[in-house]
Design a protein around this motif. Sequence first.
Motif, PDB file in Angstrom:
ATOM      1  N   LEU A  40      -5.525  -6.313  19.838  1.00  0.00           N
ATOM      2  CA  LEU A  40      -6.273  -7.097  18.853  1.00  0.00           C
ATOM      3  C   LEU A  40      -5.454  -7.309  17.585  1.00  0.00           C
ATOM      4  O   LEU A  40      -5.524  -8.373  16.964  1.00  0.00           O
ATOM      5  CB  LEU A  40      -7.595  -6.399  18.522  1.00  0.00           C
ATOM      6  CG  LEU A  40      -8.656  -6.375  19.625  1.00  0.00           C
ATOM      7  CD1 LEU A  40      -9.924  -5.683  19.119  1.00  0.00           C
ATOM      8  CD2 LEU A  40      -8.981  -7.782  20.108  1.00  0.00           C
ATOM      9  N   ALA A  41      -4.664  -6.300  17.194  1.00  0.00           N
ATOM     10  CA  ALA A  41      -3.830  -6.431  15.998  1.00  0.00           C
ATOM     11  C   ALA A  41      -2.786  -7.531  16.168  1.00  0.00           C
ATOM     12  O   ALA A  41      -2.431  -8.226  15.209  1.00  0.00           O
ATOM     13  CB  ALA A  41      -3.155  -5.101  15.677  1.00  0.00           C
ATOM     14  N   ALA A  42      -2.289  -7.683  17.390  1.00  0.00           N
ATOM     15  CA  ALA A  42      -1.325  -8.757  17.647  1.00  0.00           C
ATOM     16  C   ALA A  42      -1.981 -10.126  17.542  1.00  0.00           C
ATOM     17  O   ALA A  42      -1.306 -11.124  17.274  1.00  0.00           O
ATOM     18  CB  ALA A  42      -0.708  -8.566  19.031  1.00  0.00           C
ATOM     19  N   LYS A  43      -3.281 -10.149  17.711  1.00  0.00           N
ATOM     20  CA  LYS A  43      -4.034 -11.407  17.679  1.00  0.00           C
ATOM     21  C   LYS A  43      -4.629 -11.686  16.306  1.00  0.00           C
ATOM     22  O   LYS A  43      -4.735 -12.838  15.883  1.00  0.00           O
ATOM     23  CB  LYS A  43      -5.135 -11.324  18.741  1.00  0.00           C
ATOM     24  CG  LYS A  43      -5.980 -12.561  18.902  1.00  0.00           C
ATOM     25  CD  LYS A  43      -6.989 -12.346  20.030  1.00  0.00           C
ATOM     26  CE  LYS A  43      -7.877 -13.568  20.228  1.00  0.00           C
ATOM     27  NZ  LYS A  43      -8.866 -13.347  21.315  1.00  0.00           N
ATOM     28  N   HIS A  44      -5.019 -10.616  15.601  1.00  0.00           N
ATOM     29  CA  HIS A  44      -5.675 -10.740  14.299  1.00  0.00           C
ATOM     30  C   HIS A  44      -4.839  -9.986  13.273  1.00  0.00           C
ATOM     31  O   HIS A  44      -4.859  -8.749  13.232  1.00  0.00           O
ATOM     32  CB  HIS A  44      -7.091 -10.165  14.342  1.00  0.00           C
ATOM     33  CG  HIS A  44      -7.966 -10.781  15.395  1.00  0.00           C
ATOM     34  ND1 HIS A  44      -8.571 -12.006  15.242  1.00  0.00           N
ATOM     35  CD2 HIS A  44      -8.334 -10.329  16.625  1.00  0.00           C
ATOM     36  CE1 HIS A  44      -9.283 -12.291  16.325  1.00  0.00           C
ATOM     37  NE2 HIS A  44      -9.158 -11.286  17.181  1.00  0.00           N
ATOM     38  N   ASP A  45      -4.102 -10.702  12.427  1.00  0.00           N
ATOM     39  CA  ASP A  45      -3.164 -10.031  11.522  1.00  0.00           C
ATOM     40  C   ASP A  45      -3.839  -9.338  10.353  1.00  0.00           C
ATOM     41  O   ASP A  45      -3.168  -8.706   9.538  1.00  0.00           O
ATOM     42  CB  ASP A  45      -2.098 -11.002  11.016  1.00  0.00           C
ATOM     43  CG  ASP A  45      -2.675 -12.214  10.294  1.00  0.00           C
ATOM     44  OD1 ASP A  45      -3.896 -12.262  10.083  1.00  0.00           O
ATOM     45  OD2 ASP A  45      -1.874 -13.124   9.957  1.00  0.00           O
ATOM     46  N   SER A  51      -4.800  -7.212   3.794  1.00  0.00           N
ATOM     47  CA  SER A  51      -4.270  -8.565   3.673  1.00  0.00           C
ATOM     48  C   SER A  51      -3.030  -8.661   4.555  1.00  0.00           C
ATOM     49  O   SER A  51      -2.168  -7.780   4.498  1.00  0.00           O
ATOM     50  CB  SER A  51      -3.922  -8.866   2.219  1.00  0.00           C
ATOM     51  OG  SER A  51      -5.090  -8.875   1.413  1.00  0.00           O
ATOM     52  N   PRO A  52      -2.924  -9.702   5.359  1.00  0.00           N
ATOM     53  CA  PRO A  52      -1.831  -9.785   6.328  1.00  0.00           C
ATOM     54  C   PRO A  52      -0.463  -9.556   5.707  1.00  0.00           C
ATOM     55  O   PRO A  52      -0.124 -10.110   4.661  1.00  0.00           O
ATOM     56  CB  PRO A  52      -1.962 -11.215   6.870  1.00  0.00           C
ATOM     57  CG  PRO A  52      -3.422 -11.512   6.751  1.00  0.00           C
ATOM     58  CD  PRO A  52      -3.852 -10.844   5.477  1.00  0.00           C
ATOM     59  N   GLY A  53       0.292  -8.655   6.342  1.00  0.00           N
ATOM     60  CA  GLY A  53       1.642  -8.371   5.903  1.00  0.00           C
ATOM     61  C   GLY A  53       1.745  -7.428   4.732  1.00  0.00           C
ATOM     62  O   GLY A  53       2.842  -7.175   4.244  1.00  0.00           O
ATOM     63  N   THR A  54       0.612  -6.884   4.276  1.00  0.00           N
ATOM     64  CA  THR A  54       0.607  -5.972   3.136  1.00  0.00           C
ATOM     65  C   THR A  54      -0.227  -4.743   3.476  1.00  0.00           C
ATOM     66  O   THR A  54      -0.844  -4.662   4.538  1.00  0.00           O
ATOM     67  CB  THR A  54       0.017  -6.634   1.883  1.00  0.00           C
ATOM     68  OG1 THR A  54      -1.422  -6.676   1.979  1.00  0.00           O
ATOM     69  CG2 THR A  54       0.542  -8.056   1.699  1.00  0.00           C
ATOM     70  N   THR A  55      -0.268  -3.792   2.546  1.00  0.00           N
ATOM     71  CA  THR A  55      -1.165  -2.642   2.678  1.00  0.00           C
ATOM     72  C   THR A  55      -2.381  -2.784   1.765  1.00  0.00           C
ATOM     73  O   THR A  55      -3.152  -1.832   1.631  1.00  0.00           O
ATOM     74  CB  THR A  55      -0.422  -1.337   2.344  1.00  0.00           C
ATOM     75  OG1 THR A  55       0.035  -1.390   0.988  1.00  0.00           O
ATOM     76  CG2 THR A  55       0.759  -1.124   3.281  1.00  0.00           C
ATOM     77  N   ALA A  56      -2.559  -3.952   1.158  1.00  0.00           N
ATOM     78  CA  ALA A  56      -3.689  -4.171   0.256  1.00  0.00           C
ATOM     79  C   ALA A  56      -4.984  -4.228   1.048  1.00  0.00           C
ATOM     80  O   ALA A  56      -5.113  -5.039   1.982  1.00  0.00           O
ATOM     81  CB  ALA A  56      -3.496  -5.461  -0.534  1.00  0.00           C
ATOM     82  N   PRO A  57      -5.949  -3.391   0.723  1.00  0.00           N
ATOM     83  CA  PRO A  57      -7.185  -3.362   1.513  1.00  0.00           C
ATOM     84  C   PRO A  57      -8.001  -4.642   1.386  1.00  0.00           C
ATOM     85  O   PRO A  57      -8.066  -5.251   0.315  1.00  0.00           O
ATOM     86  CB  PRO A  57      -7.944  -2.162   0.930  1.00  0.00           C
ATOM     87  CG  PRO A  57      -7.396  -1.989  -0.441  1.00  0.00           C
ATOM     88  CD  PRO A  57      -5.973  -2.404  -0.378  1.00  0.00           C
ATOM     89  N   VAL A  58      -8.596  -5.050   2.503  1.00  0.00           N
ATOM     90  CA  VAL A  58      -9.564  -6.140   2.511  1.00  0.00           C
ATOM     91  C   VAL A  58     -10.949  -5.501   2.413  1.00  0.00           C
ATOM     92  O   VAL A  58     -11.368  -4.777   3.308  1.00  0.00           O
ATOM     93  CB  VAL A  58      -9.449  -6.981   3.792  1.00  0.00           C
ATOM     94  CG1 VAL A  58     -10.574  -8.015   3.847  1.00  0.00           C
ATOM     95  CG2 VAL A  58      -8.097  -7.665   3.860  1.00  0.00           C
ATOM     96  N   THR A  59     -11.635  -5.733   1.330  1.00  0.00           N
ATOM     97  CA  THR A  59     -12.935  -5.101   1.117  1.00  0.00           C
ATOM     98  C   THR A  59     -14.050  -5.965   1.707  1.00  0.00           C
ATOM     99  O   THR A  59     -13.967  -7.190   1.699  1.00  0.00           O
ATOM    100  CB  THR A  59     -13.188  -4.869  -0.369  1.00  0.00           C
ATOM    101  OG1 THR A  59     -13.139  -6.127  -1.057  1.00  0.00           O
ATOM    102  CG2 THR A  59     -12.138  -3.951  -0.964  1.00  0.00           C
ATOM    103  N   ALA A 113     -15.958 -10.521  16.495  1.00  0.00           N
ATOM    104  CA  ALA A 113     -16.271 -10.368  15.076  1.00  0.00           C
ATOM    105  C   ALA A 113     -15.102 -10.802  14.199  1.00  0.00           C
ATOM    106  O   ALA A 113     -15.279 -11.503  13.198  1.00  0.00           O
ATOM    107  CB  ALA A 113     -16.636  -8.910  14.778  1.00  0.00           C
ATOM    108  N   LEU A 114     -13.888 -10.385  14.568  1.00  0.00           N
ATOM    109  CA  LEU A 114     -12.708 -10.747  13.787  1.00  0.00           C
ATOM    110  C   LEU A 114     -12.490 -12.255  13.797  1.00  0.00           C
ATOM    111  O   LEU A 114     -12.110 -12.849  12.778  1.00  0.00           O
ATOM    112  CB  LEU A 114     -11.485 -10.022  14.331  1.00  0.00           C
ATOM    113  CG  LEU A 114     -11.424  -8.513  14.055  1.00  0.00           C
ATOM    114  CD1 LEU A 114     -10.374  -7.839  14.926  1.00  0.00           C
ATOM    115  CD2 LEU A 114     -11.153  -8.249  12.584  1.00  0.00           C
ATOM    116  N   ALA A 115     -12.728 -12.876  14.941  1.00  0.00           N
ATOM    117  CA  ALA A 115     -12.565 -14.326  15.024  1.00  0.00           C
ATOM    118  C   ALA A 115     -13.579 -15.054  14.141  1.00  0.00           C
ATOM    119  O   ALA A 115     -13.272 -16.082  13.532  1.00  0.00           O
ATOM    120  CB  ALA A 115     -12.708 -14.775  16.479  1.00  0.00           C
ATOM    121  N   ALA A 116     -14.776 -14.491  14.054  1.00  0.00           N
ATOM    122  CA  ALA A 116     -15.832 -15.150  13.302  1.00  0.00           C
ATOM    123  C   ALA A 116     -15.789 -14.866  11.817  1.00  0.00           C
ATOM    124  O   ALA A 116     -16.192 -15.700  10.987  1.00  0.00           O
ATOM    125  CB  ALA A 116     -17.185 -14.735  13.856  1.00  0.00           C
TER     126      ALA A 116
END
Length: 460
Positions: A374-379, A397-405, A455-458
């Motif tokens: 799933l990680a390969a599909k959803h960055d 956030s893709p490519g970072t360690t910043a959390p997505v809240t 869920a990730l896609a939506a």
Amino acid sequence: MTITDPASSTMSTAGSTAPGSIPAVDRPILRTEIPGPRSRALHERRLAVVPRGAAWTLPVYIDHADGAWIVDVDGNRLLDLGAGIGVTTIGHANAGVADAASEQLRKVTHTLFTITPYEGYVRLAELLAERTPGDFAKKTLLVNSGAEAVENAVKIARRYTGRRAVAALDHAFHGRTNLTSAMNHKAAPYASGFGPLAPDIHRVPNSYPFRDGLTGAEAAARTIAYLEQRIGVRDLAALVAEPIQGEGGFIVPAEGYLTALQRWATENGVVFVADEVQSGMGRTGTWFASELFGLEPDLVTTAKGIAGGLPLAGVTGRAEIMDAADPGGLGGTFGGNPVSIAAALSVFEQLATGEPLAAANRIGEVLTNGLRALAAKHDVIGDVRGHGAMIAFELTSPGTTAPVTGLAAAISEFAGQRGVLLLTAGSDGNVIRFLPPLAVTDGQLAYALEVIDEALAALS
């Protein structure tokens, strides 16, 4: 969405997999919306009489459970991947646990071990001495909850060392009592407004490889510098660490980090306490997560999965440390209740077969492989980590360690509507954690991964 009874059909409208590719026996059965009408009515009653501080994740009210399934009062069958936050590790309504507890209920329910003792307490202490890491004489105090176990570990360490200060790691969670609230990383909601809190509690940096990029040796050097400079060895009674941090987001420390801390603690007369409340009792594919890191803690706290759903916890440790308290200094009315102990003895007997430990490792492999796909599909999946049946993924956030809240909570809500109970975690609330009963099947996990993909896609 409607999922029909597996006895009548294998068809489902859930997920993106072709109908029938995951057998209906591995899918939830949803007879109503989530929550259903009876759950909603019970929730209204709850709001009138239960304080809001005792919050909820999914307001469905459970009627019965079995294995990895929970069935609510509306007849919905839900897949439980939280196990009461790691409590029903051996499985919901486990037959061995139920039989042992029922037999004990008909014999003795309570006498108080410190007044008129009983064999079960002694036998469980023997088993904990055998199974906790370390080839040295050990003794055990049995109590009621994980937080109570941590409190007693701190008491014992202070009494043994004659020192006052206690150190806990960043992102730690140790409970909701006054003392353990002071040890937690997060103030809100565990400590804010509840002060004054217990004094002489200090938090120091941990090892968080995904975010800090440090080796175990580098992270340990940083932690030790804080311990020596900001607390002082002369005053430090105990260093308390979760081998894998639970509420903090299933943070697995870098290799060598924990053993370096333990070595430093031993050299400086500091009691090293492994809080295995969430990670112990087969959860990580070993009896205790400490084994994964080569740890031999001075004290180990155990709770959650120890008694298959009944309230029980313990502190097990070096005999000379455990014996530091004077007679009467340790105990409690319900600590080591005979019925809970009977259940725990059944859990130990089942774990000793090796089958649950193998199941934990199987679960870990399935989840890790599935989540990495799933990680390969959803960055937005920044990290997948854990051991055994204690696996998590962190949303960044893709490519970072910043959390997505907010996204983890939204995924949990999405999954709940599709009959899957998922738990969030992480100091930033951006982690989904898996603590399934070890009875969960590969097919059930496949369904859960399908729902997360959807869920990730939506949502992301």
